[in-house]
Motif scaffolding. Structure first.
Motif, PDB file in Angstrom:
ATOM      1  N   ILE A  44       0.778  -1.152  -0.033  1.00 20.60           N
ATOM      2  CA  ILE A  44       0.030  -0.016   0.097  1.00 20.60           C
ATOM      3  C   ILE A  44       1.050   1.301  -0.077  1.00 20.60           C
ATOM      4  CG2 ILE A  44      -1.569   1.395   1.554  1.00 20.60           C
ATOM      5  CD1 ILE A  44      -2.927  -1.298   2.353  1.00 20.60           C
ATOM      6  N   SER A  45       2.050   1.225   0.762  1.00 21.88           N
ATOM      7  CA  SER A  45       2.871   2.467   0.721  1.00 21.88           C
ATOM      8  C   SER A  45       3.810   2.618  -0.400  1.00 21.88           C
ATOM      9  CB  SER A  45       3.788   2.103   2.138  1.00 21.88           C
ATOM     10  OG  SER A  45       4.623   3.197   2.041  1.00 21.88           O
ATOM     11  N   VAL A  46       4.125   1.636  -1.043  1.00 24.99           N
ATOM     12  CA  VAL A  46       4.833   1.745  -2.288  1.00 24.99           C
ATOM     13  C   VAL A  46       3.882   1.985  -3.382  1.00 24.99           C
ATOM     14  CG1 VAL A  46       5.828   0.435  -4.049  1.00 24.99           C
ATOM     15  CG2 VAL A  46       6.814   0.265  -1.591  1.00 24.99           C
ATOM     16  N   LEU A  47       2.681   1.490  -3.614  1.00 25.55           N
ATOM     17  CA  LEU A  47       1.798   1.954  -4.365  1.00 25.55           C
ATOM     18  C   LEU A  47       1.372   3.324  -4.499  1.00 25.55           C
ATOM     19  CD1 LEU A  47      -0.688  -1.102  -4.600  1.00 25.55           C
ATOM     20  CD2 LEU A  47       0.831  -0.232  -6.462  1.00 25.55           C
ATOM     21  N   TRP A  48       1.313   3.786  -3.236  1.00 24.52           N
ATOM     22  CA  TRP A  48       0.844   5.185  -3.009  1.00 24.52           C
ATOM     23  C   TRP A  48       1.931   6.273  -3.503  1.00 24.52           C
ATOM     24  CZ3 TRP A  48       3.371   9.433  -0.344  1.00 24.52           C
ATOM     25  CH2 TRP A  48       2.296  10.564  -0.311  1.00 24.52           C
ATOM     26  N   GLY A  49       3.188   5.877  -3.175  1.00 24.98           N
ATOM     27  CA  GLY A  49       4.293   6.632  -3.648  1.00 24.98           C
ATOM     28  C   GLY A  49       4.445   6.416  -5.082  1.00 24.98           C
ATOM     29  N   THR A  50       4.121   5.493  -5.775  1.00 25.82           N
ATOM     30  CA  THR A  50       4.316   5.183  -7.346  1.00 25.82           C
ATOM     31  C   THR A  50       3.140   5.952  -7.816  1.00 25.82           C
ATOM     32  OG1 THR A  50       5.104   3.133  -7.135  1.00 25.82           O
ATOM     33  CG2 THR A  50       4.384   3.576  -9.092  1.00 25.82           C
ATOM     34  N   TRP A  51       1.978   6.025  -7.290  1.00 25.30           N
ATOM     35  CA  TRP A  51       0.734   6.904  -7.892  1.00 25.30           C
ATOM     36  C   TRP A  51       1.461   8.250  -7.846  1.00 25.30           C
ATOM     37  CZ3 TRP A  51      -3.357   8.810  -3.915  1.00 25.30           C
ATOM     38  CH2 TRP A  51      -4.337   9.410  -4.639  1.00 25.30           C
ATOM     39  N   GLN A  52       1.879   8.854  -6.697  1.00 25.67           N
ATOM     40  CA  GLN A  52       2.562  10.174  -6.608  1.00 25.67           C
ATOM     41  C   GLN A  52       3.472  10.434  -7.805  1.00 25.67           C
ATOM     42  OE1 GLN A  52       1.211  12.327  -4.345  1.00 25.67           O
ATOM     43  NE2 GLN A  52      -0.019  10.579  -3.710  1.00 25.67           N
ATOM     44  N   VAL A  53       4.328   9.673  -8.311  1.00 25.73           N
ATOM     45  CA  VAL A  53       5.085   9.832  -9.385  1.00 25.73           C
ATOM     46  C   VAL A  53       4.480   9.737 -10.656  1.00 25.73           C
ATOM     47  CG1 VAL A  53       7.414   8.887 -10.376  1.00 25.73           C
ATOM     48  CG2 VAL A  53       7.093   8.812  -7.942  1.00 25.73           C
ATOM     49  N   LEU A  54       3.434   8.752 -10.737  1.00 27.63           N
ATOM     50  CA  LEU A  54       2.765   8.854 -12.011  1.00 27.63           C
ATOM     51  C   LEU A  54       2.122  10.283 -12.349  1.00 27.63           C
ATOM     52  CD1 LEU A  54       1.287   5.089 -11.818  1.00 27.63           C
ATOM     53  CD2 LEU A  54       2.499   5.931 -13.825  1.00 27.63           C
ATOM     54  N   ASN A  55       1.605  10.782 -11.255  1.00 27.16           N
ATOM     55  CA  ASN A  55       0.842  12.079 -11.605  1.00 27.16           C
ATOM     56  C   ASN A  55       1.738  13.216 -11.663  1.00 27.16           C
ATOM     57  OD1 ASN A  55      -2.080  11.391 -11.740  1.00 27.16           O
ATOM     58  ND2 ASN A  55      -1.680  10.708  -9.733  1.00 27.16           N
ATOM     59  N   LYS A  56       2.954  12.933 -11.573  1.00 23.65           N
ATOM     60  CA  LYS A  56       4.056  14.268 -12.094  1.00 23.65           C
ATOM     61  C   LYS A  56       3.958  14.402 -13.598  1.00 23.65           C
ATOM     62  CE  LYS A  56       7.003  13.388  -8.051  1.00 23.65           C
ATOM     63  NZ  LYS A  56       6.767  14.829  -7.320  1.00 23.65           N
ATOM     64  N   PRO A  57       4.442  15.559 -14.022  1.00 25.08           N
ATOM     65  CA  PRO A  57       4.658  15.842 -15.339  1.00 25.08           C
ATOM     66  C   PRO A  57       5.550  14.793 -15.899  1.00 25.08           C
ATOM     67  CG  PRO A  57       4.641  18.009 -14.215  1.00 25.08           C
ATOM     68  CD  PRO A  57       4.522  16.706 -13.006  1.00 25.08           C
ATOM     69  N   LYS A  58       5.468  14.504 -17.311  1.00 22.64           N
ATOM     70  CA  LYS A  58       6.160  13.468 -17.895  1.00 22.64           C
ATOM     71  C   LYS A  58       7.643  13.825 -17.987  1.00 22.64           C
ATOM     72  CE  LYS A  58       2.731  11.025 -20.489  1.00 22.64           C
ATOM     73  NZ  LYS A  58       2.350  10.808 -21.906  1.00 22.64           N
ATOM     74  N   GLU A  59       7.903  15.270 -18.006  1.00 14.82           N
ATOM     75  CA  GLU A  59       9.248  15.471 -17.829  1.00 14.82           C
ATOM     76  C   GLU A  59       9.971  15.812 -16.623  1.00 14.82           C
ATOM     77  OE1 GLU A  59       6.409  19.318 -17.918  1.00 14.82           O
ATOM     78  OE2 GLU A  59       6.460  17.137 -18.876  1.00 14.82           O
ATOM     79  N   THR A  60       9.326  15.521 -15.445  1.00 11.38           N
ATOM     80  CA  THR A  60       9.848  15.246 -14.371  1.00 11.38           C
ATOM     81  C   THR A  60      11.203  14.739 -14.350  1.00 11.38           C
ATOM     82  OG1 THR A  60       7.894  15.692 -13.189  1.00 11.38           O
ATOM     83  CG2 THR A  60       9.644  15.182 -11.808  1.00 11.38           C
ATOM     84  N   PRO A  61      12.379  15.266 -13.882  1.00  9.80           N
ATOM     85  CA  PRO A  61      13.828  14.415 -13.706  1.00  9.80           C
ATOM     86  C   PRO A  61      13.570  13.258 -12.785  1.00  9.80           C
ATOM     87  CG  PRO A  61      14.191  17.026 -13.625  1.00  9.80           C
ATOM     88  CD  PRO A  61      12.572  16.623 -13.584  1.00  9.80           C
ATOM     89  N   GLY A  62      13.876  12.296 -13.091  1.00 14.21           N
ATOM     90  CA  GLY A  62      13.920  11.042 -12.302  1.00 14.21           C
ATOM     91  C   GLY A  62      12.652   9.987 -12.424  1.00 14.21           C
ATOM     92  N   ARG A  63      11.438  10.877 -12.916  1.00 11.84           N
ATOM     93  CA  ARG A  63      10.221  10.253 -13.320  1.00 11.84           C
ATOM     94  C   ARG A  63      10.410   8.825 -13.954  1.00 11.84           C
ATOM     95  NH1 ARG A  63       5.950   9.497 -16.735  1.00 11.84           N
ATOM     96  NH2 ARG A  63       3.649   9.495 -15.570  1.00 11.84           N
ATOM     97  N   ARG A  64      11.124   8.933 -15.064  1.00 13.36           N
ATOM     98  CA  ARG A  64      10.808   7.653 -15.844  1.00 13.36           C
ATOM     99  C   ARG A  64      11.913   6.525 -15.182  1.00 13.36           C
ATOM    100  NH1 ARG A  64      12.578   8.193 -21.976  1.00 13.36           N
ATOM    101  NH2 ARG A  64      10.670   9.258 -22.271  1.00 13.36           N
ATOM    102  N   SER A  65      12.915   7.072 -14.473  1.00 10.82           N
ATOM    103  CA  SER A  65      13.717   6.007 -14.045  1.00 10.82           C
ATOM    104  C   SER A  65      13.116   5.304 -12.537  1.00 10.82           C
ATOM    105  CB  SER A  65      14.873   6.550 -13.361  1.00 10.82           C
ATOM    106  OG  SER A  65      15.975   7.167 -14.335  1.00 10.82           O
ATOM    107  N   TYR A  66      12.370   6.372 -11.884  1.00 15.24           N
ATOM    108  CA  TYR A  66      11.665   5.610 -10.674  1.00 15.24           C
ATOM    109  C   TYR A  66      10.647   4.565 -11.230  1.00 15.24           C
ATOM    110  CZ  TYR A  66       9.421   5.420  -6.433  1.00 15.24           C
ATOM    111  OH  TYR A  66       8.806   4.948  -4.769  1.00 15.24           O
TER     112      TYR A  66
END
Length: 210
Positions: free
Chosen positions: A87-109
């Protein structure tokens, strides 16, 4: 400038594309894949356990008969612990998914998390169904490394403390799990690879078998 006074085009430029129910649906699919694969491998290997539940969810009796270190959590703790971790990991990934696609580190994460979920899906089949403590050690180590690198990406590239903290419970659990898996791998025979045990267990470090 407050969000209320921002131009409409700025507020709507990056709408939240991923909702909580997407995370729930993903988790359900992961569970189906994990236990479906475990059940199929158990059936193929003839390791059916005492019931259909054991064939799919893991043969607890096999786990309990292995030589285990004192640090190894009891079998009943794995379900609640992984529920919290996921649940905790999915919440964090959810936050990253909703960041702009050009956010540094988004694709790597996201790539690191994708690899982590593949590891998760394989674990039950590779460990319980194939009865291989060595597989358990390798997959636990891989998950530990992927989690550490994900944390580094969250802190130094995404610069998002909340996302980094979403990995905290998993990281702590994996420290314990990796230690336990190491003792388990060297103290027990591996049915899949037909090797081991590599080291004689020390009574002072062993958990009493109940």
């Amino acid at each position: 400038m407050s969000r209320a006074t921002q131009p409409i085009e700025q507020v709507t430029a990056n709408p939240q594309r991923w909702r909580w129910y997407h995370a729930l649906a993903f988790y359900v699919v992961i569970q189906v894949l994990t236990f479906g694969l475990s059940g199929l491998v158990s059936l193929a290997r003839g390791n059916r356990g005492k019931s259909l539940r054991e064939a799919a969810f893991g043969d607890v009796s096999y786990f309990q008969q292995l030589n285990q270190a004192r640090i190894t959590p009891p079998s009943w703790a794995f379900g609640p612990a992984w529920l919290i971790n996921n649940i905790s990991v999915l919440w964090g990934t959810w936050q990253v998914l909703n960041k702009p696609k050009e956010t540094p580190g988004r694709r790597s994460y996201l790539a690191l998390q994708a690899a982590s979920w593949v590891d998760f899906v394989l674990f039950n089949a590779a460990y319980f169904s194939l009865r291989s403590p060595l597989n358990a050690l390798v997959l636990t180590l891989a998950m530990f490394i992927l989690t550490m690198v994900s944390g580094v990406v969250a802190i130094f590239q995404l610069k998002d403390t909340r996302v980094a903290l979403s990995l905290a419970t998993l990281f702590l659990w994996l420290i314990v799990a990796l230690t336990a898996a190491t003792f388990q791998a060297v103290w027990n025979a591996d049915d899949l690879y037909k090797v081991g045990p590599f080291v004689k267990p020390r009574a002072g470090l062993m958990k009493k078998q109940g």
